[in-house]
Design an enzyme around this catalytic site. Structure first.
Site, mmCIF file in Angstrom:
data_model
loop_
_atom_site.group_PDB
_atom_site.id
_atom_site.type_symbol
_atom_site.label_atom_id
_atom_site.label_comp_id
_atom_site.label_asym_id
_atom_site.label_seq_id
_atom_site.Cartn_x
_atom_site.Cartn_y
_atom_site.Cartn_z
ATOM 1 N N ALA A 171 0.836 -0.816 -0.433
ATOM 2 C CA ALA A 171 0.088 0.231 -0.595
ATOM 3 C C ALA A 171 0.576 1.130 -0.076
ATOM 4 C CB ALA A 171 -0.750 -0.327 0.729
ATOM 5 N N LYS A 197 7.486 -0.389 6.611
ATOM 6 C CA LYS A 197 7.151 1.118 5.949
ATOM 7 C C LYS A 197 8.740 2.042 5.896
ATOM 8 C CE LYS A 197 3.224 4.187 8.112
ATOM 9 N NZ LYS A 197 2.224 4.536 9.476
ATOM 10 N N ASP A 252 -6.380 9.070 14.772
ATOM 11 C CA ASP A 252 -6.476 8.932 13.167
ATOM 12 C C ASP A 252 -7.685 7.382 13.146
ATOM 13 O OD1 ASP A 252 -6.607 9.402 10.537
ATOM 14 O OD2 ASP A 252 -4.791 8.170 10.386
#
Length: 655
Positions: free
Chosen positions: A16, A38, A132
């Protein structure tokens, strides 16, 4: 792809991409396990603020040990790469599930909410808020595990104040206090959870609008409705949980995730519903290269998730029952088994042949036939080469950049592709992307003493537009000669001088000033003649005329104009005034009484007067004479050049 990060993590494929980082599937060579890597975007690597947030995410998540929080294993820097190493969970996100299913069943919603609340309760106990919470950050593993991830915005609850620039949460889940005051604490996460629970039960978000500010205004001024209005199957207890968690005043919400989880457990008991347990799972193989190309390059993951099985993440699994077999004699069973074996043999041979044909055709279609081809995408006007190359890499097409100047396309953006968008290519082919360098630079030489026509031709050759609004100014140089030039860069209102040459860019504009010739000479002209000459040159002459004495300029003749053209730049249309001479100024007649004849004459002539007296006195010695008076009398103001003074003399010597 295929890169070894920090001599430990082998990148296998992209999972992603977000605004701050890209997540890759990687293999931890030291511990032989699959991980999610990441990596911060390169353009953010030099930003200390983003570096701090990136490291903060690692510390926030690594400090949490909960089965419902995505684990962070490692964090580091490899050259220009800043990275986190996280637990890899094959599956989908809650957003994917909602997209496929629109809304969840009561059991599914409770299962998700229970797991997320359990994970957030651990975070709140550890002193962190997520900031978030949204369906995109809730991961649903293939084995039924549910975890909350992406603590990139997590922050210690003691530092609960955020400025407007720090409000980075998704607007649809933004708590009212973030909109109105910019403050956040654990109750901010609770509000976002309430919005998410509403969405799971009702199938849509409670607030919608064309602009983000419209949604933010609704968060700050309206009460979230009951989800049962959209879905009558929602029980009252869950209605009340949504309303409680989305109160506009933070003090009226649950204090933290643990308080909301305790209430959810009471609701579960009231409704007789228990969260669906995860299925047993085995660790995924660490270095299974079956998903990758044989040359060591990473095979790209499918561009879209297979959502047909997304609901199975939360669906229950029923037992499998076997069919009952009727009793037969041993001989009969043997004959039946033999016939079946022969039939299976024929069918097996036919199936093998058909599969071979299908495999060959499929291999040709997807290997070298039309099925292997991909389409060159159409790129948006503001796409950069790096963005286009990344998109082409996703369909296994190489990108090569070439540049050229362009007046219309801003520097760095795409002008064209070769082949054009929509063209079908085979993986491995190359697309040449032409990007803009912006307008070409040009060097302008001196334009002094050129005419307007010459400058316009010169500027046109340099692709610079000369403004039709041409300035004009009186100057000693010949009328029409260029005496000023300024370059105005494209998109700017500020310019700079270029009369003696300068650097510019194609597409800029130029303003010029030309000479109107010298200011007309008005010396020795009457006021009327001077007015006529100046107005003929384009100047506006004031009606009122100043007058003053002049010893050198006769009366009625123009002395000067104001402002003085030698001190002030004048242009046609400017206003000037004239000064007319009154002639020499008057002076008082000096007193000569008591002087001798010659002394009196000298004194009067010194002031410019002419002198007369009876000529008989010239026969007398000067010492025997005395002036007794004058006509006009002493003190009378007269113009010397226009006046004659008569003096009267008496004898003071022997008779």
């Amino acid at each position: 792809m295929g890169r070894l990060v920090d001599s430990r993590y082998r990148v296998r494929g992209r999972i992603a991409r977000g605004g701050m980082a890209t997540v890759y599937l990687a293999t931890d060579l030291r511990l032989e396990r699959r991980v999610a890597l990441k990596v911060m975007h390169h353009h953010l690597s030099d930003d200390d603020r983003f570096q701090t947030r990136f490291i903060q995410e690692a510390r926030a998540a690594a400090g949490l040990s909960d089965p419902n929080v995505v684990s962070v294993f490692d964090q580091g820097q490899d050259g220009d790469i800043a990275y986190l190493v996280m637990e890899h969970l094959p599956g989908v996100t809650l957003r994917d599930l909602l997209t496929e299913q629109k809304r969840l069943s009561i059991e599914q919603a409770i299962t998700v909410m229970h797991a997320v609340l359990a994970g957030l309760a651990s975070a709140h106990r550890a002193g962190f808020i997520h900031r978030d919470v949204k369906p995109e950050n809730v991961l649903l593993a293939e084995d039924g595990r549910i975890k909350i991830g992406d603590f990139g915005l997590a922050r210690a609850t003691s530092a609960n104040t955020a400025s407007g620039q720090q409000l980075l949460g998704t607007i649809a889940y933004l708590a009212p206090e973030l909109v109105t005051q910019g403050t956040a604490d654990a109750r901010t996460d609770i509000y976002a959870l309430g919005i998410m629970l509403y969405e799971m039960l009702a199938g849509e978000q409670p607030y919608r609008g064309e602009q983000p500010m419209q949604i933010a205004y609704q968060h700050a001024t309206e009460q979230v409705p009951r989800p049962s209005i959209k879905n009558p199957a929602v029980p009252e207890q869950l209605d009340e949980l949504v309303l409680w968690s989305t109160e506009r005043e933070p003090d009226e919400r649950p204090a933290d995730a643990q308080a909301m989880l305790d209430r959810l457990r009471e609701i579960e008991r009231d409704l007789g519903i228990s969260p669906l347990p995860p299925r047993a799972h085995a660790a995924s193989p660490a270095m299974d290269d079956g998903d990758f190309d044989g040359d060591g390059e990473t095979a790209l993951l499918p561009p879209s998730l297979d959502l047909e099985g997304a609901t199975s993440v939360l669906a229950g699994t029923g037992p499998i029952t076997s069919a009952q077999v009727s009793p037969h004699s041993n001989a009969e069973r043997l004959r039946v088994k033999t016939r079946r074996r022969h039939a299976r043999g024929w069918w097996t041979a036919i199936i093998v042949i058909l599969l071979a044909i299908a495999a060959g055709g499929t291999g040709w279609w997807f290997g070298s036939g039309p099925g292997s081809m991909v389409t060159v995408p159409e790129f948006a006007a503001d796409t950069t080469f790096e963005q286009a190359a990344a998109e082409l890499s996703g369909i296994e097409v190489d990108a090569v950049e070439q540049t050229e100047n362009d007046l219309e396309v801003p520097a760095g953006q795409i002008i064209s592709t070769d082949p054009e968008s929509g063209t079908r290519l085979y993986p491995g082919d190359t697309v040449t992307i032409t990007t803009s360098l912006g307008p070409a630079p040009v060097t302008m030489s001196s334009m002094r003493d050129m005419t307007r026509e010459q400058v316009e031709d010169y500027a046109a050759d340099a692709v610079i537009t000369v403004s039709d609004d041409v300035g004009e100014r009186f100057d000693p140089r010949e009328a029409g000669t260029i005496i000023g030039a300024r370059i105005i860069p494209a998109g700017s209102d500020e310019g700079y001088g270029c009369l003696d040459g300068c650097g510019a860019h194609q597409g800029d504009s130029m303003t010029i000033t030309v000479s109107a010739g010298p200011v007309p000479d008005i010396a020795d002209l009457s006021v009327g003649e001077a007015r006529e000459r100046l107005e003929g040159a384009g100047l506006h002459v004031a009606e009122s005329v100043e007058k003053e004495y002049s010893a050198s300029i006769p009366e009625g003749i123009t002395i000067r104009m104001t402002p003085n053209p030698e001190e002030t730049e004048l242009s046609p249309g400017d206003e000037v005034a004239l000064v007319e001479s009154l002639g020499p100024p008057p002076v008082p007649v000096p007193s000569v009484e008591g002087m001798t004849r010659d002394e009196a004459v000298a004194a009067l002539e010194a002031e410019g007067f002419s002198v007369t007296y009876n000529g008989l006195w010239n026969a007398w010695p000067d010492d025997w004479t005395t002036v007794t008076g004058s006509d006009p009398e002493a003190g009378t103001e007269l113009v010397p050049s226009e006046t004659e003074i008569t003096i009267y003399i008496d004898n003071t010597g022997p008779v």
